[in-house]
Enzyme design. Structure first.
Site, mmCIF file in Angstrom:
data_model
loop_
_atom_site.group_PDB
_atom_site.id
_atom_site.type_symbol
_atom_site.label_atom_id
_atom_site.label_comp_id
_atom_site.label_asym_id
_atom_site.label_seq_id
_atom_site.Cartn_x
_atom_site.Cartn_y
_atom_site.Cartn_z
ATOM 1 N N HIS A 51 0.861 -1.181 0.000
ATOM 2 C CA HIS A 51 0.000 0.000 0.000
ATOM 3 C C HIS A 51 0.898 1.232 0.000
ATOM 4 O O HIS A 51 2.035 1.191 0.481
ATOM 5 C CB HIS A 51 -0.886 0.016 1.242
ATOM 6 C CG HIS A 51 -1.938 -1.038 1.261
ATOM 7 N ND1 HIS A 51 -3.072 -0.925 2.032
ATOM 8 C CD2 HIS A 51 -2.040 -2.236 0.622
ATOM 9 C CE1 HIS A 51 -3.829 -1.993 1.862
ATOM 10 N NE2 HIS A 51 -3.228 -2.809 1.021
ATOM 11 N N GLU A 53 1.004 3.878 1.806
ATOM 12 C CA GLU A 53 1.499 4.321 3.110
ATOM 13 C C GLU A 53 2.685 3.479 3.580
ATOM 14 O O GLU A 53 3.674 4.014 4.083
ATOM 15 C CB GLU A 53 0.385 4.237 4.166
ATOM 16 C CG GLU A 53 -0.821 5.099 3.857
ATOM 17 C CD GLU A 53 -1.939 4.365 3.135
ATOM 18 O OE1 GLU A 53 -3.112 4.702 3.383
ATOM 19 O OE2 GLU A 53 -1.656 3.472 2.308
ATOM 20 N N CYS A 81 -6.102 2.140 5.840
ATOM 21 C CA CYS A 81 -6.720 0.906 6.316
ATOM 22 C C CYS A 81 -6.073 0.524 7.656
ATOM 23 O O CYS A 81 -5.098 1.155 8.076
ATOM 24 C CB CYS A 81 -6.514 -0.213 5.287
ATOM 25 S SG CYS A 81 -4.805 -0.811 5.176
ATOM 26 N N CYS A 84 -2.200 -0.116 7.452
ATOM 27 C CA CYS A 84 -1.430 1.106 7.237
ATOM 28 C C CYS A 84 -1.493 2.035 8.441
ATOM 29 O O CYS A 84 -0.494 2.636 8.826
ATOM 30 C CB CYS A 84 -1.913 1.809 5.977
ATOM 31 S SG CYS A 84 -1.566 0.884 4.472
#
Length: 145
Positions: A51, A53, A81, A84
């Site tokens: 992801h 992040e 999420c 993250c």
């Protein structure tokens, strides 16, 4: 770039370039300088945890040669999420700014409030340029259907 809107505009511009993955961009700023910029690469590289992040945190760790990102700020186009958000909290990022709220998986302010659970002092500001950030996601998912 020194203003909140400038950093978010930059993240939006980068998110719009994403072709394969969900178009999300995260940037990390320290002392008014971007030290990391990443987009989602989960589909592109077939890596579950890639992801934006997580990738930005990894890059910032390398740049600073430290796992601690105490005096850093993160700007991300979508609310993080749980995976993250937990990484953000553990990296000790000082402030988080995000664009779109994620009412399915959001873990900063929407569905879960991980900072409260962790008793974190992180400052969180959601809905920054929310309309523009949401539009990118609507366009992406509209094309998939």
């Amino acid at each position: 770039m020194t203003m909140l809107n400038d950093y978010m505009e930059y993240a939006i511009k980068e998110a719009k370039k994403v072709k394969i993955d969900i178009p999300v961009c995260a940037i990390i700023v320290k002392d008014n300088k971007i030290i990391a910029k990443e987009t989602n690469k989960k589909e592109l590289l077939n890596k579950t945890i890639y992801h934006a992040e997580i990738l930005a945190i990894n890059k910032a760790n390398e740049v600073l040669n430290s796992w601690r990102l105490d005096d850093c700020e993160m700007y991300v186009t979508l609310e993080p999420c749980p995976m993250c958000m937990w990484a953000i909290l553990n990296s000790r990022i000082k402030r988080l700014y995000f664009g779109s709220y994620d009412f399915q998986y959001g873990a900063a302010q929407s569905v879960l409030k991980l900072p409260q659970i962790a008793k974190s002092k992180i400052e969180i500001y959601g809905g920054i340029k929310e309309k523009e950030c949401s539009e990118i996601l609507k366009n992406y998912f509209g094309e998939l259907r």
